[in-house]
Design a protein around this motif. Structure first.
Motif, PDB file in Angstrom:
ATOM      1  N   ARG A 115       8.801  11.538 -42.243  1.00  0.00           N
ATOM      2  CA  ARG A 115       9.204  12.344 -41.081  1.00  0.00           C
ATOM      3  C   ARG A 115       9.436  13.808 -41.481  1.00  0.00           C
ATOM      4  O   ARG A 115       9.021  14.736 -40.790  1.00  0.00           O
ATOM      5  CB  ARG A 115      10.479  11.754 -40.463  1.00  0.00           C
ATOM      6  CG  ARG A 115      10.868  12.431 -39.153  1.00  0.00           C
ATOM      7  CD  ARG A 115      12.084  11.777 -38.551  1.00  0.00           C
ATOM      8  NE  ARG A 115      11.827  10.404 -38.123  1.00  0.00           N
ATOM      9  CZ  ARG A 115      12.751   9.614 -37.620  1.00  0.00           C
ATOM     10  NH1 ARG A 115      13.994  10.036 -37.504  1.00  0.00           N
ATOM     11  NH2 ARG A 115      12.437   8.384 -37.245  1.00  0.00           N
ATOM     12  N   GLU A 116      10.092  14.001 -42.635  1.00  0.00           N
ATOM     13  CA  GLU A 116      10.335  15.360 -43.126  1.00  0.00           C
ATOM     14  C   GLU A 116       9.014  16.056 -43.442  1.00  0.00           C
ATOM     15  O   GLU A 116       8.824  17.245 -43.134  1.00  0.00           O
ATOM     16  CB  GLU A 116      11.218  15.314 -44.384  1.00  0.00           C
ATOM     17  CG  GLU A 116      11.571  16.707 -44.924  1.00  0.00           C
ATOM     18  CD  GLU A 116      12.270  16.669 -46.278  1.00  0.00           C
ATOM     19  OE1 GLU A 116      12.373  17.749 -46.899  1.00  0.00           O
ATOM     20  OE2 GLU A 116      12.683  15.572 -46.727  1.00  0.00           O
ATOM     21  N   THR A 119       7.294  17.177 -40.292  1.00  0.00           N
ATOM     22  CA  THR A 119       7.954  18.388 -39.774  1.00  0.00           C
ATOM     23  C   THR A 119       7.475  19.620 -40.532  1.00  0.00           C
ATOM     24  O   THR A 119       7.162  20.657 -39.943  1.00  0.00           O
ATOM     25  CB  THR A 119       9.487  18.264 -39.890  1.00  0.00           C
ATOM     26  OG1 THR A 119       9.912  17.147 -39.107  1.00  0.00           O
ATOM     27  CG2 THR A 119      10.186  19.509 -39.387  1.00  0.00           C
ATOM     28  N   ARG A 120       7.417  19.508 -41.861  1.00  0.00           N
ATOM     29  CA  ARG A 120       6.963  20.645 -42.678  1.00  0.00           C
ATOM     30  C   ARG A 120       5.524  21.036 -42.346  1.00  0.00           C
ATOM     31  O   ARG A 120       5.189  22.213 -42.277  1.00  0.00           O
ATOM     32  CB  ARG A 120       7.054  20.299 -44.165  1.00  0.00           C
ATOM     33  CG  ARG A 120       8.463  20.286 -44.719  1.00  0.00           C
ATOM     34  CD  ARG A 120       8.385  20.183 -46.231  1.00  0.00           C
ATOM     35  NE  ARG A 120       9.684  20.055 -46.849  1.00  0.00           N
ATOM     36  CZ  ARG A 120       9.874  20.159 -48.162  1.00  0.00           C
ATOM     37  NH1 ARG A 120       8.841  20.368 -48.961  1.00  0.00           N
ATOM     38  NH2 ARG A 120      11.085  20.042 -48.680  1.00  0.00           N
ATOM     39  N   GLN A 122       3.935  20.431 -39.488  1.00  0.00           N
ATOM     40  CA  GLN A 122       3.882  20.981 -38.136  1.00  0.00           C
ATOM     41  C   GLN A 122       4.412  22.409 -38.075  1.00  0.00           C
ATOM     42  O   GLN A 122       4.075  23.165 -37.165  1.00  0.00           O
ATOM     43  CB  GLN A 122       4.672  20.099 -37.164  1.00  0.00           C
ATOM     44  CG  GLN A 122       3.933  18.845 -36.753  1.00  0.00           C
ATOM     45  CD  GLN A 122       4.681  18.078 -35.668  1.00  0.00           C
ATOM     46  OE1 GLN A 122       5.412  17.141 -35.947  1.00  0.00           O
ATOM     47  NE2 GLN A 122       4.488  18.476 -34.437  1.00  0.00           N
ATOM     48  N   ASP A 123       5.236  22.773 -39.035  1.00  0.00           N
ATOM     49  CA  ASP A 123       5.760  24.140 -39.094  1.00  0.00           C
ATOM     50  C   ASP A 123       4.702  25.137 -39.575  1.00  0.00           C
ATOM     51  O   ASP A 123       4.863  26.348 -39.420  1.00  0.00           O
ATOM     52  CB  ASP A 123       6.973  24.215 -40.034  1.00  0.00           C
ATOM     53  CG  ASP A 123       8.231  23.612 -39.416  1.00  0.00           C
ATOM     54  OD1 ASP A 123       8.256  23.439 -38.181  1.00  0.00           O
ATOM     55  OD2 ASP A 123       9.181  23.309 -40.167  1.00  0.00           O
ATOM     56  N   ARG A 129       0.639  18.810 -33.851  1.00  0.00           N
ATOM     57  CA  ARG A 129       1.064  17.465 -34.280  1.00  0.00           C
ATOM     58  C   ARG A 129      -0.113  16.626 -34.792  1.00  0.00           C
ATOM     59  O   ARG A 129      -0.028  15.987 -35.842  1.00  0.00           O
ATOM     60  CB  ARG A 129       1.768  16.734 -33.129  1.00  0.00           C
ATOM     61  CG  ARG A 129       2.325  15.363 -33.548  1.00  0.00           C
ATOM     62  CD  ARG A 129       3.143  14.706 -32.461  1.00  0.00           C
ATOM     63  NE  ARG A 129       3.646  13.408 -32.890  1.00  0.00           N
ATOM     64  CZ  ARG A 129       4.743  13.218 -33.609  1.00  0.00           C
ATOM     65  NH1 ARG A 129       5.457  14.250 -34.006  1.00  0.00           N
ATOM     66  NH2 ARG A 129       5.132  11.996 -33.951  1.00  0.00           N
ATOM     67  N   GLN A 133      -0.551  15.196 -38.533  1.00  0.00           N
ATOM     68  CA  GLN A 133      -0.595  13.755 -38.811  1.00  0.00           C
ATOM     69  C   GLN A 133      -1.846  13.375 -39.601  1.00  0.00           C
ATOM     70  O   GLN A 133      -1.786  12.544 -40.502  1.00  0.00           O
ATOM     71  CB  GLN A 133      -0.539  12.967 -37.502  1.00  0.00           C
ATOM     72  CG  GLN A 133       0.856  12.929 -36.879  1.00  0.00           C
ATOM     73  CD  GLN A 133       0.920  11.989 -35.691  1.00  0.00           C
ATOM     74  OE1 GLN A 133       0.045  12.003 -34.828  1.00  0.00           O
ATOM     75  NE2 GLN A 133       1.956  11.173 -35.635  1.00  0.00           N
ATOM     76  N   ALA A 153       4.873   8.037 -39.951  1.00  0.00           N
ATOM     77  CA  ALA A 153       4.872   9.448 -39.544  1.00  0.00           C
ATOM     78  C   ALA A 153       3.466   9.927 -39.193  1.00  0.00           C
ATOM     79  O   ALA A 153       3.290  10.776 -38.318  1.00  0.00           O
ATOM     80  CB  ALA A 153       5.462  10.316 -40.656  1.00  0.00           C
TER      81      ALA A 153
END
Length: 201
Positions: A115-116, A119-120, A122-123, A129, A133, A153
């Motif tokens: 999950r982390e 997020t990284r 997607q930043d 997204r 993925q 994830a």
């Protein structure tokens, strides 16, 4: 990171993708509105035009924007839209310089969970997204980056034995299967759109 990838279907380009985290990220960024092989050959073409054996985030971030766009536009062009993609590649590299001191691998090195990592990813500029993925699935399936919960994830792209994306391509045979899957998805989307716009009785 030193593996053999088969995304560009070109030995030199694939060798760079397998050893260079930044090349892999740039290839993924370029992978839209052009054939996958064209996109993933881009980093190798770019490195050669910059007179280097690898891409460097600091160099790209500091490059004059017009000159950098010219590098991508020279024939054969690195992308169908070389001007706008040049801006996106520079934006990505500036973010990597500001956030990770230009070290692309730091995006996933030592990350605590899937999950982390999502997020990284997607930043990153230019990574929505879905792209995040797919790249997460590529990291897990082919590059040995497997934090806890990485398959979850990555969503459907993380599924073992699937042929949905670049994460599943290991040679010509799997490339054919991924292409077939994408065509099915496109056809289904087109059919759904037609059904929606059809006049109802």
């Amino acid at each position: 990171m030193d593996v053999t990838l088969h995304l560009a279907q070109d030995p030199e380009a694939d060798e760079l993708l397998g050893r260079s985290p930044l090349a892999a990220l740039v290839g993924m960024l370029l992978d839209q509105q052009v054939p996958m092989e064209w996109a993933f050959k881009g980093p190798s073409t770019l490195a050669r035009r910059m007179g280097a054996e690898d891409l460097d985030a600091h160099d790209i971030a500091a490059y004059d924007p017009e000159e950098f766009a010219a590098l991508l536009s020279a024939k054969p062009a690195v992308h169908r839209y070389p001007g706008s993609m040049a801006g996106r590649v520079q934006q990505l590299c500036r973010y990597l310089v500001d956030t990770y001191d230009g070290d692309a691998e730091a995006v996933w090195r030592g990350v605590g969970s899937g999950r982390e990592l999502l997020t990284r990813l997607q930043d990153l500029p230019g990574f929505g997204r879905q792209k995040a993925q797919i790249f997460l699935a590529l990291l897990g399936k082919q590059l040995g980056v497997r934090p806890e919960g990485w398959r979850e994830a990555a969503g459907d792209y993380g599924e073992a034995g699937s042929y949905r994306s670049v994460a599943d391509i290991t040679g010509p045979e799997s490339l054919t299967k991924v292409r077939a899957h994408k065509q099915q998805v496109k056809a289904a989307a087109k059919a759904a759109k037609s059904a929606k716009s059809a006049p109802s009785d």
